[in-house]
Write an enzyme that holds these catalytic residues in place. Structure first.
Site, mmCIF file in Angstrom:
data_model
loop_
_atom_site.group_PDB
_atom_site.id
_atom_site.type_symbol
_atom_site.label_atom_id
_atom_site.label_comp_id
_atom_site.label_asym_id
_atom_site.label_seq_id
_atom_site.Cartn_x
_atom_site.Cartn_y
_atom_site.Cartn_z
ATOM 1 N N ARG A 1 0.824 -1.356 -0.042
ATOM 2 C CA ARG A 1 -0.006 0.151 0.008
ATOM 3 C C ARG A 1 0.685 1.152 -0.029
ATOM 4 O O ARG A 1 0.338 2.352 0.440
ATOM 5 C CB ARG A 1 -0.925 -0.001 1.102
ATOM 6 C CG ARG A 1 -1.982 -1.007 1.205
ATOM 7 C CD ARG A 1 -3.218 -0.697 1.925
ATOM 8 N NE ARG A 1 -4.018 -1.939 1.615
ATOM 9 C CZ ARG A 1 -4.204 -2.771 2.680
ATOM 10 N NH1 ARG A 1 -3.332 -3.010 3.498
ATOM 11 N NH2 ARG A 1 -4.793 -3.860 2.298
ATOM 12 N N LYS B 1 3.926 11.668 -10.638
ATOM 13 C CA LYS B 1 3.064 10.855 -11.616
ATOM 14 C C LYS B 1 3.892 9.472 -11.958
ATOM 15 O O LYS B 1 5.023 9.821 -12.217
ATOM 16 C CB LYS B 1 2.744 11.569 -12.898
ATOM 17 C CG LYS B 1 1.702 12.546 -12.728
ATOM 18 C CD LYS B 1 1.135 12.624 -14.447
ATOM 19 C CE LYS B 1 0.678 13.862 -14.635
ATOM 20 N NZ LYS B 1 0.341 14.063 -16.029
ATOM 21 N N GLU C 1 11.331 18.880 -24.058
ATOM 22 C CA GLU C 1 10.385 19.313 -22.851
ATOM 23 C C GLU C 1 10.734 20.606 -22.580
ATOM 24 O O GLU C 1 9.937 21.442 -21.720
ATOM 25 C CB GLU C 1 10.502 18.084 -21.579
ATOM 26 C CG GLU C 1 10.143 16.664 -22.225
ATOM 27 C CD GLU C 1 8.496 16.395 -22.022
ATOM 28 O OE1 GLU C 1 7.795 17.413 -22.074
ATOM 29 O OE2 GLU C 1 8.135 15.464 -22.294
ATOM 30 N N LYS D 1 7.703 23.440 -13.434
ATOM 31 C CA LYS D 1 6.917 22.200 -13.367
ATOM 32 C C LYS D 1 6.327 22.407 -11.665
ATOM 33 O O LYS D 1 5.297 21.750 -11.503
ATOM 34 C CB LYS D 1 7.743 21.008 -13.696
ATOM 35 C CG LYS D 1 6.960 19.690 -13.389
ATOM 36 C CD LYS D 1 7.036 18.716 -14.716
ATOM 37 C CE LYS D 1 6.231 17.645 -14.277
ATOM 38 N NZ LYS D 1 6.123 16.508 -15.092
ATOM 39 N N GLU E 1 -3.970 17.488 -11.136
ATOM 40 C CA GLU E 1 -4.191 17.798 -12.858
ATOM 41 C C GLU E 1 -5.843 18.257 -12.706
ATOM 42 O O GLU E 1 -6.489 17.487 -13.790
ATOM 43 C CB GLU E 1 -4.088 16.742 -13.665
ATOM 44 C CG GLU E 1 -3.966 17.151 -14.845
ATOM 45 C CD GLU E 1 -3.015 15.988 -15.705
ATOM 46 O OE1 GLU E 1 -2.191 15.064 -15.195
ATOM 47 O OE2 GLU E 1 -2.920 16.241 -17.036
ATOM 48 N N ARG F 1 -2.263 22.118 -14.489
ATOM 49 C CA ARG F 1 -1.187 21.105 -14.686
ATOM 50 C C ARG F 1 -1.494 20.765 -16.083
ATOM 51 O O ARG F 1 -0.448 20.200 -16.778
ATOM 52 C CB ARG F 1 -1.360 20.201 -13.719
ATOM 53 C CG ARG F 1 -0.262 19.138 -13.821
ATOM 54 C CD ARG F 1 -0.246 18.461 -12.490
ATOM 55 N NE ARG F 1 1.134 17.475 -12.696
ATOM 56 C CZ ARG F 1 1.368 16.409 -11.997
ATOM 57 N NH1 ARG F 1 0.881 16.234 -10.804
ATOM 58 N NH2 ARG F 1 2.391 15.710 -12.291
ATOM 59 N N ASN G 1 1.299 19.708 -20.595
ATOM 60 C CA ASN G 1 0.821 18.702 -21.520
ATOM 61 C C ASN G 1 0.824 19.354 -22.933
ATOM 62 O O ASN G 1 0.474 18.654 -23.821
ATOM 63 C CB ASN G 1 -0.527 18.161 -21.255
ATOM 64 C CG ASN G 1 -0.359 16.491 -21.067
ATOM 65 O OD1 ASN G 1 -0.753 15.893 -22.297
ATOM 66 N ND2 ASN G 1 -0.200 16.067 -20.103
ATOM 67 N N HIS H 1 1.614 17.595 -25.898
ATOM 68 C CA HIS H 1 1.437 16.058 -25.824
ATOM 69 C C HIS H 1 0.223 15.320 -26.378
ATOM 70 O O HIS H 1 0.022 14.250 -26.761
ATOM 71 C CB HIS H 1 1.316 15.631 -24.341
ATOM 72 C CG HIS H 1 2.895 15.872 -23.776
ATOM 73 N ND1 HIS H 1 3.586 17.022 -23.820
ATOM 74 C CD2 HIS H 1 3.676 14.959 -23.399
ATOM 75 C CE1 HIS H 1 4.751 16.851 -23.413
ATOM 76 N NE2 HIS H 1 4.989 15.624 -22.955
ATOM 77 N N HIS I 1 1.323 12.424 -28.424
ATOM 78 C CA HIS I 1 1.224 11.094 -28.088
ATOM 79 C C HIS I 1 0.467 10.246 -28.941
ATOM 80 O O HIS I 1 0.559 9.101 -29.124
ATOM 81 C CB HIS I 1 0.309 11.122 -26.585
ATOM 82 C CG HIS I 1 0.890 11.373 -25.274
ATOM 83 N ND1 HIS I 1 0.356 11.585 -24.139
ATOM 84 C CD2 HIS I 1 2.311 10.862 -24.975
ATOM 85 C CE1 HIS I 1 1.323 11.782 -23.229
ATOM 86 N NE2 HIS I 1 2.474 11.342 -23.858
ATOM 87 N N HIS J 1 9.946 9.839 -27.306
ATOM 88 C CA HIS J 1 8.915 10.720 -26.722
ATOM 89 C C HIS J 1 9.071 12.317 -27.029
ATOM 90 O O HIS J 1 8.251 12.776 -27.571
ATOM 91 C CB HIS J 1 8.880 10.366 -25.180
ATOM 92 C CG HIS J 1 7.931 11.455 -24.295
ATOM 93 N ND1 HIS J 1 6.551 11.175 -24.624
ATOM 94 C CD2 HIS J 1 8.019 12.544 -23.712
ATOM 95 C CE1 HIS J 1 5.910 12.209 -23.766
ATOM 96 N NE2 HIS J 1 6.905 13.057 -23.120
#
Ligand code: NAD
Ligand code: ZN
Length: 1295
Positions: A130, A152, A194, A251, A261, A265, A269, A272, A276, A288
């Site tokens: 956990r 993330k 990035e 960031k 998000e 946030r 992206n 992206h 993506h 990427h």
């Protein structure tokens, strides 16, 4: 010398947990041990990083823990590098290993590596017991500025990347820039994407810093120690530190403001959403960051299309990405090469985008930029699918306009190219700072700016003015140019090359060198420049041709300036020579008089343009009063005006004006008027007004109002020589210009002969495309004649696409005609407008209210080559002497029911003497000639019904080889009998009756084998046969084989008709071990699958050799006649064959076709080019289009399988489809059966792996993969034997 950068702490979510520094391993370990005590530390990394950095980390850990007297242990788990480690499988393996090693809730996980390690190990930490504490030590640039920050964590599934994961904040993030010293260049560039992304949406200053530091960065990163592969980053350490911290701060700030998000946030992206989607298609070949770079540009284009972002900002963004070596389009040459031209269908991109986490239900959300550092909302905005589709589509459908006739529109087209380059040069040569506005950003501009920078001629800075436009601030150095050591590369920019050849003569020597070199691309190196060079040389410049005389590259000696006085120049070739000398002249030692000799100079308007612009920069050129074409230029220094607005391109301006003309609306171009420097500025007055438009032109602006709809009048004759580029615009107007009579006069445009040699033959192109609208047009020697329609309603709606010939002017002209055509018109290749007006479509949509749709032609289903059954056509058998042509040849004849003929015997009978005699008499040459004659003979005399065995040396004769190749091309069969050289040698030493070889046997063998291979389309591998029962088996399998290659086999239709069929996989490194038992294990089996990827690799290689594979097939055929399924399973599809060994895969698959295997497995994930090569040569081998989902996440009712099925069927080449998924519950089997029932276009093998999936193996009736108890292991988890399946089928009532 740069000092060690002090570690800096950056707060995130209210805690100082990010530490950025250089060379911090000791302090990292110390801080972990002190602040995060634990009995067990679990270090997860990948093998690349382990090799480079693990030992120093380990040592620091041991040293410090000992020094601090801490009882603890460090466990290390390394995974293979690459995205594939971000999987459920890896996560589970680590978890099991941790449990085994008795890790507990107090264990601390240390993720040392790039984003793959951070994401995956972070997710392990998030769920292990956990959740346990973890520490990020990012080692790639990307992970330093991006993935390690924000908490993330995730793994991938085939539904998309990062779909399963958790938010889990690390206790510490140690960003040690020293790791970057070992980072490969491509990974560094990947990370830059990035950093650039963050600067674009958030921080203008950072963006400027990036623009200004490109060269230093790239220099540092390419300067790699040849031995160690380590880069020396000392020169950029401080900038790098500042840049990384800057990016991290953004960031960290955004994450702190919006951890989960909700909105802000989203901004991270940027690039992206679309990036993506490309990544989903291009992975793993394209990284990427590289996909994000493409996404950034597309999302910027989307903002532009929505009217939010300027052309120049999009250009600036593209430019910086390109400068750092990133791709900006899927069409980028490197991307195409790396992916083998993999297509990116718009529908698939949209499908992938549909699962973006930012989306609000079905509504897609994308971050929309409004400028550098600014976004439309502080979060992603909802964007309509149609708009995204438009931006992603190659073609465009143009519908009508919603604009009302009363509307008035102001349009500022992009700056003129000619004026842009002059303005840049003059501002650089001037003193003071000048803001250049409305600059055209093109390759030419880039080359000019780069050259000026190299010559230390000026400082450039991009700014945003009060209207939000990008302006270039140029601080000139007043003509103080310094010869650079580096060559000045000008690409194919004609203006730059010509202007600089003159202007660079004012350069001074530096302490490093005393000359400079101007060079260009190969096209530039053949373009003329000699009259200019001669004129400059005659006036004191020292210029040398370095390659061919009369062209670039040139070497100019510094400090050899123009003397001034009289210069004569032949100006009949190019006005650019004149402009070049004019602009350089003020810096001559004394006033210069330029006299143009040899007749009327070409393109006077451009000379006038230069003179007018020089005046704006403070130098007045005086036209001689006594001599024609002669100019006097005083010495002096240019002074820059504070602001210089580059006039819009007048040729471009013709399109918006013509829109008004067609639609009866009003359009104003505010910066082109009667005092314009450009010839095309006359278009409104000389063409539009006579056609019936109302034209108002001031000195600096032009306004056009069109006549009432349908009111354009034809022009009996118009000479467009002063504005040739505008003739295309005039032509589409002429297409609907009518004088009201029954037989209207046509419009005749002349003076445009040069337009035949532009991007295309524009006159021909216009005639051809106008015809698609039903408009009659014809070519004149130097023009075009067009008969206009009496009303728009009379225009035909083109059925196909309007072709644009990669010519921006053709595309823009027809977009106008399309607006008034009664129906939707598709225009191909809409991107070609980017040459001069990248935002044209956006203007058409936003300013003129034209409804546009993106369009992509359905993937052309290439006609799949048809093969025809052999129909008893004679078959040739070739091969070495001793390979078994006679014996195998006879069996072939037998099996085919043909007569056997040995051409050697035929020859001996024909000449009535033996071969040794013939050789003795006529020599080898004479014999070869006779052999060739025989070949020609039999082709003519025995076209059908014969198996013809050729002499082993026949292929020595080139003409014979050509004849055999032609035989194949015409649909014939030539079989190469191949046998191991050792066996042949053994055989030949016994046979003394034959003439001996003239040279050594091995040499002959090697030479001829290559020819045999090239002159045959099939091959039989003749294994060593010693026992008679082998012969019988061999003959039997030869029969099967011949049926396949002649197209007579009914195997496939038999199997389709059979209630149940199955194949068995041979999963051995060498199938020899299975042969003794083969009849037992193949009982009840219809095909034998040879898993080529599992065969023993060649020594020091990762794949088996062609020879070995061919032997293996020979071996199987010697022992059984069960037809063969040939499979190369790649790693990503669950096999062992490396994913990127495309060429080797092709070699082996073509071998399989030559060996006439019954079925060949072709993975759908292979590049299209690989599949095409196989399909081209398939013969009668049946192709199985296969796809495996090894992650076990595709659902049978989800989009992936359906889309894969469509892909397989639409290719038009496959005979069978094989899909292997994974069942985690019984319902997955139910879904599979529904899929099976609804997908019946082709025979389908569809099964689920895993224990639960076994049911699907029972329910699959066509070619079910099976195992046999005697086999060492099942080829796949859950595989059943024939017996088990039969039993199960019986139990569930299926049998
Ligand atoms: N969690 C997030 O917010 C987030 C954000 C962006 C990207 N990502 C993810 O990050 C992943 C990509 O990360 P990446 O680009 O760092 O790739 P990566 O982890 O695969 O590393 C790239 C390559 O560089 C090697 N390498 C790493 N550090 C090195 C070093 N110092 N010296 C030499 N070689 C080194 C690696 O072994 C690997 O081969 C993707 O899976 C992406 O989805 C996550
Ligand atoms: Zn990213």
């Amino acid at each position: 010398m740069s000092v060690l950068v002090e570690p800096v702490r950056v707060p995130i979510l209210g805690k100082d947990t990010i530490v950025v520094g250089y060379g911090m391993i000791q302090s990292i370990v110390a801080e972990i041990l002190k602040d995060l005590p634990s009995s067990t530390y679990v270090l997860v990394t990948d093998t690349n990083i382990a090799k480079l950095h693990l030992s120093s980390f380990h040592k620091a850990f041991d040293d410090i823990s000992k020094k601090l007297n801490i009882e603890t242990r460090l466990l290390v788990y390394t995974v293979p590098p690459g995205e594939s480690s971000k999987s459920r499988g890896t996560k589970a393996a680590i978890e099991d290993w941790m449990l085994q090693n008795r890790c507990t809730r107090d264990s601390i996980l240390l993720a040392i590596g790039g984003g793959v390690i951070g994401d995956m190990a972070g997710y392990v930490a998030a769920t292990f017991m956990r959740g346990i504490k973890f520490v990020q030590v990012p080692t790639t640039l990307l992970s330093m500025v991006d993935s390690s920050i924000g908490g993330k964590t995730a793994i991938d599934t085939p539904h998309g990347k990062n779909l399963i994961g958790a938010f889990w904040q690390p206790e510490r993030i140690f960003v040690d820039l020293a790791f970057l010293e070992t980072l490969p260049e491509r990974e560094f560039i990947n990370g830059m994407a990035e950093i650039i992304k963050t600067a674009i949406f958030w921080d203008k200053n950072e963006f400027d810093r990036l623009e200004n530091n490109v060269d230093d960065f790239l220099a540092a990163f390419t300067n790699r120690d040849a031995e160690t592969g380590i880069v020396d980053l000392s020169s950029i350490k401080d900038t790098l530190h500042a840049l990384v911290i800057g990016s991290i701060r953004v960031k960290a700030f955004v994450v702190s403001a919006d951890e989960r998000e909700g909105g802000l946030r989203n901004l991270l992206n940027f690039g992206h959403s679309i990036g993506h989607a490309y990544e989903a298609i291009f992975t793993p070949q394209i990284l990427h960051g590289e996909c994000v770079a493409i996404g950034i540009v597309k999302e910027a284009e989307l903002a532009r299309y929505l009217g939010l972002l300027s052309d120049s900002t999009v250009a600036r963004i593209s430019k910086i990405l390109t400068a750092y070596g990133l791709p900006i389009s899927p069409a980028d040459a490197v991307v195409q090469k790396r992916t083998n031209g993999r297509p990116t269908p718009v529908d698939r991109l949209l499908e992938v985008m549909a699962v973006d986490k930012k989306n609000a239900g079905a509504k897609k959300k994308i971050v929309l930029l409004t400028g550098i550092g600014k976004t439309y909302e502080q979060k992603a905005s909802v964007v309509a699918d149609a708009d995204i589709r438009f931006v992603l589509s190659p073609d465009v459908v143009v519908n009508g306009t919603s604009q009302s006739p009363k509307s008035q529109v102001v349009v500022i087209p992009p700056g003129s190219k000619s004026i842009t380059n002059r303005a840049l040069l003059l501002a650089a040569l001037a003193t003071g700072t000048c803001e250049l506005q409305n600059l055209l950003r093109s390759d030419d501009t880039e080359h000019m700016m780069n050259a000026i920078s190299l010559l230390s001629g000026a400082q450039f800075k991009w700014l945003t003015n009060e209207n939000g436009d990008d302006v270039l601030s140029v601080t000139g150095h007043g003509g103080d140019l310094i010869a650079p050591t580096e060559e000045i590369f000008l690409g194919n920019s004609g203006t730059s090359a010509r202007f600089l050849t003159a202007v660079a003569t004012i350069a001074k020597a530096s302490d490093k060198n005393d000359s400079l070199v101007l060079t260009g691309n190969s096209r530039m190196k053949v373009r003329p420049i000699s009259s200019l060079v001669t004129a400059l040389r005659n006036n004191g410049a020292k210029i040398e041709y370095l390659e061919s005389v009369g062209s670039l590259p040139l070497r100019l000696t510094a400090d050899e300036h123009l003397k001034g006085g009289r210069v004569e120049l032949a100006a009949t070739v190019s006005s650019q020579y004149v402009s070049a000398i004019l602009m350089a002249a003020p810096y001559a030692e004394s006033p210069l008089t330029l006299s143009l000799v040899g007749g009327k100079p070409v393109s006077q308007p451009y000379i006038d343009m230069t003179i007018t612009m020089m005046a704006s920069f403070g130098i007045t050129v005086v036209k001689s009063k006594t001599e024609e074409h002669t100019y006097e230029i005083p010495t002096g220094v240019y002074t820059a005006p504070a602001k210089y607005v580059v006039e819009s391109d007048a040729s471009s301006a013709t399109y918006p004006l013509a829109f008004a003309a067609l639609t009866g609306t009003t359009c104003t171009i505010p910066n082109i008027g009667s005092k314009s420097l450009q010839g095309d500025a006359q278009f409104a007055v000389d063409v539009l007004a006579p056609m019936g438009c109302q034209v108002t032109q001031t000195e600096s602006s032009t306004t056009v109002t069109g006549p009432a709809i349908g009111g354009l009048k034809p022009l009996a004759s118009v000479d467009m020589e002063p504005m040739t580029d505008a003739f295309l615009t005039a032509s589409v107007l002429a297409a609907v210009a009518h004088d009201g009579s029954n037989s209207t006069i046509p419009t005749q445009i002349t003076g445009i002969a040069n337009q035949r040699v532009k991007e295309c033959n524009r006159i021909e192109a216009m005639v051809h495309e106008l015809a698609k609208f039903g408009v009659v047009a014809s070519e004149l020697e130097d023009g075009i004649k067009i008969t206009g329609k009496s009303s728009f309603a009379d225009l035909t709606v083109p059925t196909g696409e309007v072709h644009t010939y990669d010519d921006h002017r053709v595309a823009m002209s027809f977009s106008l005609l399309a607006v008034v055509t009664p129906g939707a018109v598709t225009i191909s290749d809409r991107k070609c407008v980017e040459k001069t007006w990248p935002g044209w479509w956006d203007v058409l949509a936003r300013k003129f209210g034209v409804s546009l749709e993106g369009y992509e032609a359905p993937a052309a289903v290439k006609a799949v080559k048809q093969f025809h059954p052999n129909n008893n056509k004679s078959v040739f058998v070739i091969g070495m002497r001793g390979a078994g042509k006679t014996s195998v040849g006879r069996w072939i004849a037998d099996a085919l029911g043909q007569s056997f003929h040995d051409l050697d015997t035929y020859l001996e009978e024909k000449l009535e003497s033996t071969i040794p005699e013939i050789i003795k008499k006529d020599g080898w040459e004479g014999f070869r000639q006779e052999e060739l004659n025989v070949l020609k003979d039999v082709i003519k005399k025995h076209p059908v019904g014969y198996t013809l065995a050729c002499g082993g040396g026949l292929v020595e004769t080139p003409e014979a080889r050509t004849i055999l190749q032609k035989y194949i091309a015409d649909g014939g069969i030539v079989i190469h009998i191949h046998r191991d050289i050792k066996l042949i040698m053994e055989y030949l030493t016994y046979d003394k009756t034959r003439p001996s070889y003239v040279d050594d046997m091995l040499g002959v063998w090697q030479r001829r084998e290559a020819w045999f291979a090239g002159c045959s389309n099939y091959m039989v591998y003749n294994s060593d046969i010693s026992k008679p029962e082998d012969t019988a088996k061999m003959q039997k399998s030869l029969r099967t084989y011949l049926q396949t290659i002649t197209g007579l086999s009914s195997l496939h239709s038999d199997l389709v008709a059979k209630p149940r069929s199955a194949f068995l996989s041979l999963t051995y490194p060498d199938v020899a071990v299975a042969m003794p038992d083969i009849s037992a294990i193949t009982a009840g089996v219809d095909l034998l699958e040879l898993r080529v990827d599992l065969l023993r690799p060649a020594p020091n290689a990762s794949v088996p050799s062609v020879e070995f594979v061919q032997e293996q097939i020979g071996l199987i055929r010697k022992h059984t006649d069960v037809p063969i399924l040939f499979t190369i399973r790649t790693v990503s599809q669950g096999g062992k064959f490396p994913d990127d060994y495309h060429e080797r895969a092709v070699d082996l698959m073509l071998l399989a076709l030559k060996l006439g295997v019954a079925y060949l497995d072709v993975e759908l994930t292979l590049p299209a080019s690989v599949i095409a090569q196989v399909v081209e040569r398939r013969g009668f081998t049946k192709l199985i289009a296969s796809n495996h989902d090894f992650s076990g996440t595709w659902k049978w009712d989800g989009p992936q399988w359906a889309s894969k099925y469509a892909e397989a069927v639409s290719g038009g080449w496959c005979d069978v489809i094989k899909f292997v998924g994974f069942a985690s519950s019984r319902s997955d089997n139910v879904a599979l059966e529904q899929f099976r029932a609804s997908h019946a276009a082709k025979p389908l093998i569809a099964i689920n792996m895993g224990k639960v999936g076994q049911l699907s193996r029972v329910l699959n009736t066509f070619l079910t993969p099976v195992t046999h108890p005697h086999l060492p292991a099942a080829a796949a988890p859950g595989q059943l034997s024939v017996g088990e399946i039969a039993e199960a089928a019986k139990l569930i009532g299926e049998l």
